[in-house]
Scaffold this motif. Structure first.
Motif, PDB file in Angstrom:
ATOM      1  N   ALA A   1       0.806  -1.216   0.000  1.00 23.65           N
ATOM      2  CA  ALA A   1       0.000   0.000   0.000  1.00 23.65           C
ATOM      3  C   ALA A   1       0.845   1.275   0.000  1.00 23.65           C
ATOM      4  O   ALA A   1       0.281   2.376  -0.064  1.00 23.65           O
ATOM      5  CB  ALA A   1      -0.922   0.020   1.217  1.00 23.65           C
ATOM      6  N   ALA A   2       2.152   1.143   0.040  1.00 30.59           N
ATOM      7  CA  ALA A   2       2.994   2.335   0.105  1.00 30.59           C
ATOM      8  C   ALA A   2       2.719   3.244  -1.088  1.00 30.59           C
ATOM      9  O   ALA A   2       2.703   2.802  -2.233  1.00 30.59           O
ATOM     10  CB  ALA A   2       4.468   1.924   0.133  1.00 30.59           C
ATOM     11  N   GLY A   3       2.532   4.512  -0.809  1.00 30.41           N
ATOM     12  CA  GLY A   3       2.317   5.494  -1.863  1.00 30.41           C
ATOM     13  C   GLY A   3       0.865   5.767  -2.168  1.00 30.41           C
ATOM     14  O   GLY A   3       0.543   6.729  -2.863  1.00 30.41           O
ATOM     15  N   TRP A   4      -0.034   4.952  -1.690  1.00 25.24           N
ATOM     16  CA  TRP A   4      -1.458   5.186  -1.961  1.00 25.24           C
ATOM     17  C   TRP A   4      -1.954   6.367  -1.150  1.00 25.24           C
ATOM     18  O   TRP A   4      -1.567   6.562  -0.007  1.00 25.24           O
ATOM     19  CB  TRP A   4      -2.285   3.949  -1.602  1.00 25.24           C
ATOM     20  N   ILE A   5      -2.817   7.158  -1.759  1.00 21.76           N
ATOM     21  CA  ILE A   5      -3.441   8.318  -1.128  1.00 21.76           C
ATOM     22  C   ILE A   5      -4.928   8.007  -0.977  1.00 21.76           C
ATOM     23  O   ILE A   5      -5.564   7.517  -1.916  1.00 21.76           O
ATOM     24  CB  ILE A   5      -3.263   9.589  -1.982  1.00 21.76           C
ATOM     25  N   PHE A   6      -5.476   8.299   0.193  1.00 22.42           N
ATOM     26  CA  PHE A   6      -6.882   7.982   0.442  1.00 22.42           C
ATOM     27  C   PHE A   6      -7.668   9.257   0.728  1.00 22.42           C
ATOM     28  O   PHE A   6      -7.342  10.001   1.652  1.00 22.42           O
ATOM     29  CB  PHE A   6      -7.014   7.012   1.622  1.00 22.42           C
ATOM     30  N   GLY A   7      -8.675   9.469  -0.056  1.00 22.98           N
ATOM     31  CA  GLY A   7      -9.507  10.648   0.107  1.00 22.98           C
ATOM     32  C   GLY A   7     -10.526  10.446   1.210  1.00 22.98           C
ATOM     33  O   GLY A   7     -11.291   9.504   1.180  1.00 22.98           O
ATOM     34  N   GLY A   8     -10.508  11.340   2.193  1.00 24.35           N
ATOM     35  CA  GLY A   8     -11.471  11.242   3.287  1.00 24.35           C
ATOM     36  C   GLY A   8     -10.905  10.616   4.538  1.00 24.35           C
ATOM     37  O   GLY A   8     -11.599  10.505   5.542  1.00 24.35           O
ATOM     38  N   ALA A   9      -9.662  10.225   4.483  1.00 25.67           N
ATOM     39  CA  ALA A   9      -9.029   9.634   5.670  1.00 25.67           C
ATOM     40  C   ALA A   9      -8.086  10.647   6.290  1.00 25.67           C
ATOM     41  O   ALA A   9      -7.467  11.433   5.589  1.00 25.67           O
ATOM     42  CB  ALA A   9      -8.269   8.374   5.281  1.00 25.67           C
ATOM     43  N   SER A  10      -7.957  10.589   7.611  1.00 29.43           N
ATOM     44  CA  SER A  10      -7.142  11.609   8.256  1.00 29.43           C
ATOM     45  C   SER A  10      -5.751  11.126   8.616  1.00 29.43           C
ATOM     46  O   SER A  10      -4.822  11.892   8.633  1.00 29.43           O
ATOM     47  CB  SER A  10      -7.827  12.121   9.524  1.00 29.43           C
ATOM     48  N   GLY A  11      -5.609   9.867   8.905  1.00 33.17           N
ATOM     49  CA  GLY A  11      -4.259   9.331   9.048  1.00 33.17           C
ATOM     50  C   GLY A  11      -3.696   9.255  10.440  1.00 33.17           C
ATOM     51  O   GLY A  11      -2.632   8.694  10.634  1.00 33.17           O
ATOM     52  N   GLU A  12      -4.343   9.826  11.420  1.00 31.64           N
ATOM     53  CA  GLU A  12      -3.780   9.637  12.750  1.00 31.64           C
ATOM     54  C   GLU A  12      -4.848   9.864  13.804  1.00 31.64           C
ATOM     55  O   GLU A  12      -5.867  10.518  13.560  1.00 31.64           O
ATOM     56  CB  GLU A  12      -2.603  10.591  13.003  1.00 31.64           C
ATOM     57  N   GLU A  13      -4.576   9.262  14.928  1.00 28.25           N
ATOM     58  CA  GLU A  13      -5.513   9.445  16.033  1.00 28.25           C
ATOM     59  C   GLU A  13      -5.206  10.766  16.702  1.00 28.25           C
ATOM     60  O   GLU A  13      -4.093  11.009  17.156  1.00 28.25           O
ATOM     61  CB  GLU A  13      -5.388   8.298  17.038  1.00 28.25           C
ATOM     62  N   THR A  14      -6.199  11.616  16.737  1.00 27.45           N
ATOM     63  CA  THR A  14      -5.999  12.923  17.336  1.00 27.45           C
ATOM     64  C   THR A  14      -6.621  12.955  18.724  1.00 27.45           C
ATOM     65  O   THR A  14      -7.272  12.005  19.157  1.00 27.45           O
ATOM     66  CB  THR A  14      -6.684  13.992  16.479  1.00 27.45           C
ATOM     67  N   GLY A  15      -6.425  14.083  19.367  1.00 26.62           N
ATOM     68  CA  GLY A  15      -7.039  14.241  20.677  1.00 26.62           C
ATOM     69  C   GLY A  15      -8.543  14.154  20.592  1.00 26.62           C
ATOM     70  O   GLY A  15      -9.211  13.725  21.542  1.00 26.62           O
ATOM     71  N   LEU A  16      -9.061  14.560  19.441  1.00 29.81           N
ATOM     72  CA  LEU A  16     -10.502  14.506  19.269  1.00 29.81           C
ATOM     73  C   LEU A  16     -10.997  13.070  19.287  1.00 29.81           C
ATOM     74  O   LEU A  16     -12.054  12.762  19.832  1.00 29.81           O
ATOM     75  CB  LEU A  16     -10.878  15.164  17.937  1.00 29.81           C
TER      76      LEU A  16
ATOM     77  N   LYS B   1      -0.418   8.207   7.194  1.00 27.75           N
ATOM     78  CA  LYS B   1      -0.129   9.489   7.824  1.00 27.75           C
ATOM     79  C   LYS B   1      -0.872  10.583   7.056  1.00 27.75           C
ATOM     80  O   LYS B   1      -1.263  10.389   5.900  1.00 27.75           O
ATOM     81  CB  LYS B   1       1.382   9.749   7.814  1.00 27.75           C
ATOM     82  N   PRO B   2      -1.074  11.728   7.672  1.00 22.48           N
ATOM     83  CA  PRO B   2      -1.813  12.791   7.000  1.00 22.48           C
ATOM     84  C   PRO B   2      -1.102  13.225   5.719  1.00 22.48           C
ATOM     85  O   PRO B   2       0.124  13.279   5.658  1.00 22.48           O
ATOM     86  CB  PRO B   2      -1.825  13.918   8.035  1.00 22.48           C
ATOM     87  N   TYR B   3      -1.876  13.534   4.723  1.00 17.50           N
ATOM     88  CA  TYR B   3      -1.338  13.970   3.440  1.00 17.50           C
ATOM     89  C   TYR B   3      -1.041  15.461   3.500  1.00 17.50           C
ATOM     90  O   TYR B   3      -1.894  16.268   3.917  1.00 17.50           O
ATOM     91  CB  TYR B   3      -2.353  13.671   2.337  1.00 17.50           C
TER      92      TYR B   3
END
Lengths: 655, 419
Positions: free
Chosen positions: B289-304, B404-406
């Motif tokens: 999956a390296a290099g794939w970009i996903f629309g609508g995904a944020s990529g990390e767990e935030t404080g929210l 990870k976030p784009y």
């Protein structure tokens, strides 16, 4: 050309799945005369069981009320896991045969179709109940390293392995049925059950063994094939079912070799569509891939037609009797008035349930005409309803054709499709016709319902259906401030009344008697001077028209049409409830409407018993109930009521 | 009359057995999951506890049908209700009371749900995923609707309902914008599934590509492709050497297309939608999956996400650590919490009703979804009056298969390329 050879090879894996499922269907049919529409469900359950054993060491149990699983410790090794899974498959096959299809041995083909629908629903529900995540990625089993075909063309080899297994299975099954005592006995029983019994063979025991073997094949397919794609509840039950039926039909439900070859061919040819859609400018943008099996089925019928085998059963089971409805005008009027009054008196939830029942009764009436009177099985009724629904949107919204002309025109469009799907009925009947209509319904779904030009694009706001209006009176279901208006209910009730009277008159008319004659014995009917082909086509047309009316009512009810309402499962559901109610009588259609899912009886039960918390559990219960009804009441509820009245009459007991 | 759905609508305090990550399959694949942005703004400061009479929020969501089983959305709504009462002062000072109704995946059950919620006297309805939402009934009863993910074309034109995400309408043009402006693509290869939902999404995508002036090759496959089949699809789509590959597959197709690109040794940029950027898919595909970009995904767990987990744990009956805040649960949480935030000003004066709460959300300008996420303004695009937010985050898979976030978590909206 190398490219196309490449794509053919790429399709070997999918083709092998189709081939093996097809051979399993043939195995079941040869052993018992049953076309098991739930065959993919067995493959599905066993695949999930195997996954559970390998992933967690847990053995999942399929019985509600009992513990969900047996904890086997850590993940299980491959050999014991597959042994347990295949044993599960065998047990499941035996159980399904013993409790469902053995009691239905002498029942009409339709009862068996309904029962297999029940099994399918119950198994699907159980998968959803037992597995929190139902989309799974099983680990690879077969070697999958790429193999180089030519130049830079590499193909994963697991598809080749699976194709090899399919071919080996075909050879093995051929050998068993050609050379072993068991195989020869099975063939004998298929040809002539009476003769087999005379020879000391037990068709029942043979059927049980064949079912067990077929279930083991299904389990093996599920286990081996799911790593090639991903495991989901619909993979084997819907996505591969129609192509597998097509392959089995091409093999005439007798030849494992031909079925295997057909299955492989379907999968491999489908794979070439990937390149064809780019190379060929006129290639259909939508539906070509899934529409191919339908074409294969039609092709098989054109070539094979009347040579498709029937089973030499001891008794040819008959469909339920189709009595002349003897309701008087006063009785009809009373029923009409009571239903109309209900729309004024009942609260909103009840009115919705009543609407559901009335529309379901219309759809069931379409099957009374086709199956009850003519004896033909159709699994495409909701496809016709959907055609009419989308056509209504065009006529009423785009072309501003007023009510009631727009819905009548829409129903006529459905009629045309009914004729088209009915053409194969001139050459086949019974379960073969069921398969053809199933494939026809799928083809309509693929080529029409998937197409945004018909279903509406986002920019266009989807498919809208304006409210019906007659002489300035708004007959719509809901307006601002007024929900579930009685006017709509009155309209639907009136339409149902008209159709009830029409079908009752059809039964009494010459055409109706011709239909019944064709149903009883086509050759005798032809000998008596009845134009069998014309009678069949007229029946298909009338049936599709009635189903189309149902589709327009659905459209008016919801104000929009979505393809999601008209799929394969919807058609199976309509057939199932029509059968439960009594598929050969107007009374049966009304009962079918009353007991349909979401209908008045269903709603009343919920109001009394209370709403449960698990939709999947209710689905499971619904599936089991379907099976029970098919087994216990082959004549449907209406037939049972008639028999009860008749037996009381004969015994001199008062009503 | 679909026996695949239960054909009924139910009220239930606890909506379904199991809390696992349910997925959509078949013709009604979920096309978008828009998670809260990675913008580092924390949640709103706590408001006084609500003291007013309960504001009853009906929840309509599809559960229990094959391909339409999303109990986590309802969990997200319920958790957000608890959060709103705890931290946001409820809705305009009124205690939030959620009233769930399960739609069984049929038009009849959706209509039953609408009717029951009307009978129950709810003030506002939140919709998770319901293909057949009976907007007509709810509108006629004067009950406003806030949805999360629009599904059918008609959803975008609703006059009396709004959606916190744009579904396909936000995802597809945003992907086109990434392709054109970030990747400089002049041509793309598209793989898509040939089912009803897929064809609607594909039409949106191709219309957006046409508007962007990007050439494309479309290759369609089935829902039941094998790995070999996906390889064939990707190979054909990239035969002419496009600048990027776009996959509109969901479910099994995510894994298949990701693996196919790797098997073919392709290194052109590849974009898919958020349902392909899940832990499950990334576990299955690993380095492929390296290099794939996903629309609508944020990529990390935030404080929210951690805040949401605290309340999801209560709803799910598990510890905070085990609470599942993946995908759709967060969509539901963000939606209801956003409406609650928008209604906070109502407590200062005026009547707090379902309609005033809806209006506060639907007419808000310059606001962001809960937690400082995507900016939203309902009806900002006149042709799609029901859609409130078009900007979505993207995520990219780095070495080792980690998401990870784009581009630092920037939000991308595809409004210039809307058809």
């Amino acid at each position: 050309m190398t490219d196309y050879a490449f794509y053919l090879l790429l399709g070997s894996g999918a083709g092998a799945v189709i081939a093996m499922l097809g051979m399993g269907l043939v195995l079941t049919y040869r052993g018992s005369g049953v076309v098991n529409f739930a065959y993919g469900a067995i493959a599905t359950w066993v695949a999930y069981v195997f996954y559970g054993l390998r992933a967690d060491g847990d053995y999942v149990l399929p019985f509600p009320g009992l513990p969900e699983r047996i904890d086997g410790g850590d993940e299980m090794a491959f050999v014991p896991a597959i042994a347990i899974s295949l044993a599960t498959a065998a047990a499941l096959g035996l159980l399904v045969y013993a409790f469902v299809f053995r009691p239905l041995r002498l029942a009409p083909a339709l009862a068996k179709v309904v029962a297999s629908v029940g099994v399918l629903v119950a198994v699907l529900a159980m998968v959803q109940l037992r597995f929190e995540s139902t989309i799974l990625s099983p680990a690879k089993i077969l070697p999958s390293e790429p193999v180089t075909i030519a130049r830079d063309l590499t193909v994963p080899r697991d598809g080749f392995w699976l194709a090899g297994i399919a071919i080996t299975l075909a050879i093995a099954l051929w050998a068993v049925y050609r050379f072993t005592r068991f195989g020869l006995a099975t063939r004998a029983a298929a040809e002539d059950e009476r003769g087999a019994i005379t020879l000391g063979l037990s068709p029942d025991a043979l059927a049980a063994l064949n079912w067990t073997a077929a279930a083991v094949v299904a389990g093996a397919v599920g286990i081996l094939a799911s790593p090639l794609t991903q495991l989901s509840p619909l993979l084997f039950t819907a996505l591969y079912l129609v192509p597998a039926l097509g392959a089995a039909l091409i093999g005439r439900f007798t030849s494992f070799g031909v079925t295997c070859a057909a299955g492989l061919a379907i999968g491999m040819v489908q794979s070439t569509f990937v390149q064809l859609q780019v190379d060929v400018s006129w290639w259909p943008e939508i539906g070509a891939r899934e529409g191919l099996p339908f074409l294969a089925i039609v092709g098989a019928l054109v070539l094979l037609g009347s040579r498709l085998p029937t089973r030499g059963s001891i008794e040819i089971a008959r469909l339920p009797r189709a009595p002349i409805a003897r309701a008087r005008a006063a009785e009809l009027g009373l029923g009409y008035a009571a239903t109309v009054a209900a729309f004024f008196i009942l609260p909103g939830g009840w009115r919705i349930a009543l609407l559901t029942s009335l529309i379901a009764a219309v759809l069931a009436l379409s099957l009374v005409v086709l199956t009850g009177f003519l004896g033909q099985i159709s699994l495409a009724q909701m496809a016709f309803a959907g055609i009419a629904g989308f056509a209504l949107a065009r006529f009423a919204d785009d072309m501003r054709i007023p009510f009631p002309i727009a819905p009548l025109l829409a129903a006529l469009v459905a009629t045309a499709f009914g004729l088209l799907v009915g053409l194969p009925a001139l050459r086949v009947r019974g379960i073969n016709l069921a398969i053809v209509t199933l494939a026809g319904g799928v083809a309509i779904q693929e080529f029409v319902f998937k197409n945004p030009d018909y279903t509406g694009s986002i920019a266009g706001g989807g498919v809208r259906i304006p409210k019906p209006e007659l002489f300035g009176i708004d007959l719509g279901l809901t307006v601002k401030g007024a929900l579930f208006r009685p006017a709509f209910g009155v309209m639907v009730t009136t339409v149902l009344l008209v159709l009830v009277v029409a079908v009752m008159n059809l039964r009494r008319a010459t055409l109706g008697r011709r239909m019944l004659a064709v149903r009883a014995n086509e050759r005798a009917a032809a000998a008596a001077g009845i134009d069998v082909a014309r009678t069949k086509l007229v029946a298909f047309a009338l049936s599709a028209f009635v189903a189309g009316v149902g589709g327009t009512l659905i459209g008016y009810r919801f104000g929009t049409i979505s393809d999601a309402s008209y799929g394969l499962f919807a058609s199976l559901t309509v057939l199932a409830f029509a059968y439960i109610g009594g598929i050969a009588s107007v009374g049966g259609a009304l009962i079918a409407g009353a007991v349909t899912s979401g209908g008045i009886f269903f709603f009343a039960t919920q109001e009394i018993v209370g709403r449960g918390s698990s939709a999947n559990l209710e689905l499971f219960i619904g599936g089991v109930a379907l099976v029970a009804m098919a087994v216990l009441n082959p004549e449907g509820i209406a037939g049972a009521l008639r028999q009860s009245r008749a037996s009381r009459f004969l015994e001199g007991r008062p009503r | 009359m679909e026996i695949g759905g239960s054909g009924m609508a139910r009220h239930s305090g606890r909506t379904s057995s199991g809390r696992g990550r349910a997925r959509s399959v078949g013709a009604l694949a979920v096309a978008t999951v828009c998670l809260a942005s990675v913008v580092a703004a924390g949640p709103s400061a706590a408001a006084p506890k609500p003291t007013g009479p309960p504001l009853r929020i009906g929840i309509i969501n599809s559960e229990g049908a094959p391909g339409l089983d999303f109990p986590e959305l309802t969990e997200g709504f319920e958790a957000a209700g608890l959060y709103a009462n705890d931290k946001l002062g409820g809705f305009g000072g009124r205690t939030v009371e959620t009233v769930p109704c399960v739609a069984g995946g049929t038009p009849e059950s959706s209509q039953q749900c609408a009717q029951q919620l009307v009978d129950d006297g709810v003030d506002l309805v939140m919709v998770g995923i319901d293909v057949f939402t009976d907007f007509t009934t709810l509108e006629a009863a004067g009950i406003p609707v806030v949805g999360t993910i629009p599904v059918l074309p008609g959803d975008y034109q609703q006059q009396h309902a709004v959606f916190t995400t744009g579904g396909n309408l936000s995802i597809m043009p945003a992907i086109v914008r990434i392709a054109k402006e970030d990747l400089g693509a002049k041509s793309v290869g598209l793989v898509s599934t040939d089912n009803a939902a897929g064809n609607v999404g594909l039409k949106l995508m191709t219309d957006s590509l046409d508007k962007a002036g990007i050439e494309y090759t479309v290759v369609k496959g089935g829902d039941d492709e094998t790995d070999a089949g996906y390889q064939g699809l990707v190979r054909t789509a990239t035969a002419d050497g496009p600048d990027a590959l776009i996959s509109l597959y969901t479910g099994a197709g995510c894994t298949g297309t990701i693996r196919a690109r790797a098997s073919l040794g392709l290194d052109i940029p590849a974009i898919a939608i958020a349902t392909c950027g899940t832990e499950e898919v990334l576990d299955a595909t690993g380095d492929d999956a390296a290099g794939w970009i996903f629309g609508g995904a944020s990529g990390e767990e935030t404080g929210l996400v951690r805040v949401a987990k605290k309340y999801l744990a209560k709803v799910q009956g598990v510890s905070r650590k085990k609470a599942d805040a993946g995908g759709l649960a967060l969509v539901g949480f963000v939606a209801l919490a956003s409406v609650a935030e928008a209604s906070q000003d109502l407590a200062a004066g005026g009547e707090v009703t379902g309609t005033s709460v809806f209006d506060a959300f639907a007419t808000a300008k310059g606001r962001r979804l809960w937690g400082g996420g995507q900016p939203y303004e309902c009806g900002q695009v006149a042709e799609y009056p029901a859609v409130c937010a078009f900007a979505i985050p993207f995520a990219v898979v780095g070495p080792g298969g980690k998401l990870k976030p784009y581009e630092g978590g920037k939000l991308v909206d595809g409004i210039p390329y809307l058809p």
